[in-house]
Design a protein around this motif. Structure first.
Motif, PDB file in Angstrom:
ATOM      1  N   GLY A 130     -36.404  61.156 -91.123  1.00  0.00           N
ATOM      2  CA  GLY A 130     -35.808  60.059 -90.365  1.00  0.00           C
ATOM      3  C   GLY A 130     -36.134  60.090 -88.890  1.00  0.00           C
ATOM      4  N   ASP A 131     -36.758  61.189 -88.414  1.00  0.00           N
ATOM      5  CA  ASP A 131     -37.171  61.242 -87.008  1.00  0.00           C
ATOM      6  C   ASP A 131     -38.297  60.233 -86.754  1.00  0.00           C
ATOM      7  OD1 ASP A 131     -35.369  63.184 -86.374  1.00  0.00           O
ATOM      8  OD2 ASP A 131     -36.811  64.813 -86.162  1.00  0.00           O
ATOM      9  N   PRO A 132     -38.432  59.747 -85.517  1.00  0.00           N
ATOM     10  CA  PRO A 132     -39.470  58.750 -85.229  1.00  0.00           C
ATOM     11  C   PRO A 132     -40.872  59.349 -85.294  1.00  0.00           C
ATOM     12  CG  PRO A 132     -38.387  59.429 -83.209  1.00  0.00           C
ATOM     13  CD  PRO A 132     -37.601  60.040 -84.337  1.00  0.00           C
ATOM     14  N   ILE A 133     -41.789  58.592 -85.858  1.00  0.00           N
ATOM     15  CA  ILE A 133     -43.201  58.959 -85.866  1.00  0.00           C
ATOM     16  C   ILE A 133     -44.025  57.727 -85.507  1.00  0.00           C
ATOM     17  CG2 ILE A 133     -43.014  60.831 -87.560  1.00  0.00           C
ATOM     18  CD1 ILE A 133     -44.000  58.884 -89.687  1.00  0.00           C
ATOM     19  N   LEU A 134     -45.278  57.952 -85.157  1.00  0.00           N
ATOM     20  CA  LEU A 134     -46.232  56.875 -84.920  1.00  0.00           C
ATOM     21  C   LEU A 134     -47.271  56.911 -86.029  1.00  0.00           C
ATOM     22  CD1 LEU A 134     -46.826  57.328 -81.081  1.00  0.00           C
ATOM     23  CD2 LEU A 134     -45.682  55.392 -82.159  1.00  0.00           C
ATOM     24  N   TRP A 135     -47.354  55.823 -86.799  1.00  0.00           N
ATOM     25  CA  TRP A 135     -48.386  55.705 -87.825  1.00  0.00           C
ATOM     26  C   TRP A 135     -49.619  55.099 -87.174  1.00  0.00           C
ATOM     27  CZ3 TRP A 135     -49.003  58.103 -92.092  1.00  0.00           C
ATOM     28  CH2 TRP A 135     -47.933  58.405 -92.944  1.00  0.00           C
ATOM     29  N   ILE A 136     -50.737  55.796 -87.292  1.00  0.00           N
ATOM     30  CA  ILE A 136     -51.973  55.343 -86.663  1.00  0.00           C
ATOM     31  C   ILE A 136     -53.078  55.264 -87.702  1.00  0.00           C
ATOM     32  CG2 ILE A 136     -53.724  55.850 -84.912  1.00  0.00           C
ATOM     33  CD1 ILE A 136     -51.580  57.333 -83.360  1.00  0.00           C
ATOM     34  N   SER A 137     -53.744  54.121 -87.765  1.00  0.00           N
ATOM     35  CA  SER A 137     -54.917  53.948 -88.622  1.00  0.00           C
ATOM     36  C   SER A 137     -56.122  53.743 -87.724  1.00  0.00           C
ATOM     37  CB  SER A 137     -54.742  52.745 -89.553  1.00  0.00           C
ATOM     38  OG  SER A 137     -53.672  52.946 -90.449  1.00  0.00           O
ATOM     39  N   ARG A 138     -57.203  54.475 -88.010  1.00  0.00           N
ATOM     40  CA  ARG A 138     -58.405  54.359 -87.185  1.00  0.00           C
ATOM     41  C   ARG A 138     -59.643  54.252 -88.073  1.00  0.00           C
ATOM     42  NH1 ARG A 138     -58.440  59.010 -84.626  1.00  0.00           N
ATOM     43  NH2 ARG A 138     -60.232  59.979 -85.651  1.00  0.00           N
ATOM     44  N   LEU A 139     -60.506  53.312 -87.746  1.00  0.00           N
ATOM     45  CA  LEU A 139     -61.788  53.159 -88.428  1.00  0.00           C
ATOM     46  C   LEU A 139     -62.880  53.375 -87.388  1.00  0.00           C
ATOM     47  CD1 LEU A 139     -63.310  52.446 -91.033  1.00  0.00           C
ATOM     48  CD2 LEU A 139     -63.227  50.051 -90.326  1.00  0.00           C
ATOM     49  N   THR A 140     -63.675  54.417 -87.584  1.00  0.00           N
ATOM     50  CA  THR A 140     -64.680  54.810 -86.603  1.00  0.00           C
ATOM     51  C   THR A 140     -66.078  54.432 -87.089  1.00  0.00           C
ATOM     52  OG1 THR A 140     -63.265  56.730 -86.188  1.00  0.00           O
ATOM     53  CG2 THR A 140     -65.382  56.688 -85.078  1.00  0.00           C
ATOM     54  N   HIS A 141     -66.896  53.916 -86.150  1.00  0.00           N
ATOM     55  CA  HIS A 141     -68.238  53.424 -86.470  1.00  0.00           C
ATOM     56  C   HIS A 141     -69.298  54.221 -85.712  1.00  0.00           C
ATOM     57  CE1 HIS A 141     -66.680  49.422 -88.024  1.00  0.00           C
ATOM     58  NE2 HIS A 141     -65.640  49.886 -87.354  1.00  0.00           N
ATOM     59  N   LEU A 142     -70.492  54.278 -86.297  1.00  0.00           N
ATOM     60  CA  LEU A 142     -71.647  54.768 -85.571  1.00  0.00           C
ATOM     61  C   LEU A 142     -72.124  53.683 -84.616  1.00  0.00           C
ATOM     62  CD1 LEU A 142     -73.606  56.468 -88.505  1.00  0.00           C
ATOM     63  CD2 LEU A 142     -72.120  57.577 -86.812  1.00  0.00           C
ATOM     64  N   GLN A 143     -73.090  54.023 -83.786  1.00  0.00           N
ATOM     65  CA  GLN A 143     -73.575  53.055 -82.802  1.00  0.00           C
ATOM     66  C   GLN A 143     -74.188  51.808 -83.440  1.00  0.00           C
ATOM     67  OE1 GLN A 143     -76.160  54.954 -79.909  1.00  0.00           O
ATOM     68  NE2 GLN A 143     -74.463  55.236 -78.478  1.00  0.00           N
ATOM     69  N   ASP A 144     -74.693  51.945 -84.678  1.00  0.00           N
ATOM     70  CA  ASP A 144     -75.278  50.777 -85.350  1.00  0.00           C
ATOM     71  C   ASP A 144     -74.233  49.953 -86.096  1.00  0.00           C
ATOM     72  OD1 ASP A 144     -74.642  52.344 -87.506  1.00  0.00           O
ATOM     73  OD2 ASP A 144     -76.693  52.512 -88.293  1.00  0.00           O
ATOM     74  N   ASP A 145     -72.942  50.185 -85.786  1.00  0.00           N
ATOM     75  CA  ASP A 145     -71.796  49.456 -86.346  1.00  0.00           C
ATOM     76  C   ASP A 145     -71.412  49.898 -87.757  1.00  0.00           C
ATOM     77  OD1 ASP A 145     -71.690  48.068 -84.010  1.00  0.00           O
ATOM     78  OD2 ASP A 145     -72.279  46.130 -84.839  1.00  0.00           O
ATOM     79  N   THR A 146     -72.071  50.907 -88.319  1.00  0.00           N
ATOM     80  CA  THR A 146     -71.735  51.367 -89.666  1.00  0.00           C
ATOM     81  C   THR A 146     -70.448  52.187 -89.644  1.00  0.00           C
ATOM     82  OG1 THR A 146     -74.084  51.523 -90.203  1.00  0.00           O
ATOM     83  CG2 THR A 146     -72.554  52.636 -91.683  1.00  0.00           C
ATOM     84  N   PRO A 147     -69.425  51.793 -90.412  1.00  0.00           N
ATOM     85  CA  PRO A 147     -68.197  52.600 -90.452  1.00  0.00           C
ATOM     86  C   PRO A 147     -68.444  53.890 -91.229  1.00  0.00           C
ATOM     87  CG  PRO A 147     -68.036  50.793 -92.012  1.00  0.00           C
ATOM     88  CD  PRO A 147     -69.317  50.579 -91.251  1.00  0.00           C
ATOM     89  N   PHE A 148     -67.966  54.996 -90.718  1.00  0.00           N
ATOM     90  CA  PHE A 148     -68.172  56.267 -91.416  1.00  0.00           C
ATOM     91  C   PHE A 148     -66.888  57.053 -91.618  1.00  0.00           C
ATOM     92  CE2 PHE A 148     -68.261  57.639 -86.997  1.00  0.00           C
ATOM     93  CZ  PHE A 148     -67.665  58.883 -87.019  1.00  0.00           C
ATOM     94  N   GLU A 149     -65.832  56.737 -90.870  1.00  0.00           N
ATOM     95  CA  GLU A 149     -64.600  57.526 -90.928  1.00  0.00           C
ATOM     96  C   GLU A 149     -63.378  56.619 -90.941  1.00  0.00           C
ATOM     97  OE1 GLU A 149     -62.752  61.132 -88.225  1.00  0.00           O
ATOM     98  OE2 GLU A 149     -63.139  59.193 -87.255  1.00  0.00           O
ATOM     99  N   TYR A 150     -62.478  56.876 -91.883  1.00  0.00           N
ATOM    100  CA  TYR A 150     -61.214  56.157 -91.965  1.00  0.00           C
ATOM    101  C   TYR A 150     -60.100  57.197 -91.922  1.00  0.00           C
ATOM    102  CZ  TYR A 150     -57.478  53.224 -93.979  1.00  0.00           C
ATOM    103  OH  TYR A 150     -56.311  52.544 -94.205  1.00  0.00           O
TER     104      TYR A 150
END
Length: 245
Positions: free
Chosen positions: A202-222
């Motif tokens: 019940g303590d507060p948390i921050l839910w964070i979603s991140r999608l990371t791309h290479l320089q050519d715009d290809t997503p590689f990490e979720y």
């Protein structure tokens, strides 16, 4: 001292007195405050008034309450700016903390529908899936579940998962990381998050979603992360657009 003739509410005066003692270093992170009863007797006010002052400071993240134990000065929050893309390891080192990981699991598996959609791959494509507890000076800060396109990021091992993934990708694979899109939501800790982050359900948390791309715009990490709300905060610099009317 409390001035009952002041137009300022008594609970606010108590609140500011506590804040002043914390700022002066009289009460440091981890110190237990006197009980509500002791405060009430000292200032000749009701315990309800004292409780209101304490709750305000708890809501600000300056104090924390432990059921059956008392009220304590909270640890200072780590602040991360939302400009620029850095790894957790890089961010902690820049702040003078020793970064660390507890690796709960590391495996190569088929992408779930959620991960496949984010990474723009098929559901039966292979991904590295790992869950890590991220530490700062050995204290849990975040619970992080990561999915990485295994066909794009080659040779990732459990050993790499215990270090900085970004360093491996850029230094050893010679791939350039370009940018990330990130969303933040407020939430409360469930049983799992509470147990792994050493907080209460019940303590507060921050839910964070991140999608990371290479320089050519290809997503590689979720990445899906639960950050401790009592230890972490995010800030952003927002310049005004000169073309705004």
């Amino acid at each position: 001292m409390i001035d009952k003739s002041s137009p300022l509410p008594i609970y606010y005066q108590i609140q500011e007195m506590i804040r002043k003692k914390m700022n002066a270093g009289e009460w440091e992170p981890g110190d237990m405050l006197p009980s509500e009863r002791i405060f009430a007797e000292e200032f000749d006010v009701s315990r309800m008034t004292v409780r209101q002052a304490i709750i305000e400071l708890v809501n600000e993240g300056l104090l924390r309450r432990e059921k059956g134990k008392g009220t304590f000065v909270a640890e200072k929050k780590l602040e991360q700016t939302l400009q620029g893309l850095t790894s957790f390891t890089e961010d902690m080192k820049a702040r003078g903390f020793e970064p660390g990981n507890v690796l709960n699991y590391f495996r190569v598996t088929e992408a779930s529908s959620d991960a496949a959609k984010a990474l723009n791959i098929k559901e039966n494509d292979k991904v590295y899936e790992m869950q890590r507890i991220r530490l700062a000076d050995k204290e849990p800060m975040a619970l992080e579940t990561t999915y990485i396109n295994a066909n794009l990021i080659k040779g990732l091992t459990e050993e790499h998962a215990g270090k900085s993934l970004y360093q491996y990708i850029e230094k050893e694979l010679n791939l350039k990381i370009g940018f990330a899109d990130q969303t933040l939501e407020s939430a409360v800790a469930g049983k799992k998050e509470a147990e792994l982050l050493s907080i209460n359900k019940g303590d507060p948390i921050l839910w964070i979603s991140r999608l990371t791309h290479l320089q050519d715009d290809t997503p590689f990490e979720y990445v899906k992360s639960a950050y401790r709300g009592d230890r972490y905060k995010f800030s952003i610099h927002m310049p005004r657009d000169s073309h705004s009317s």
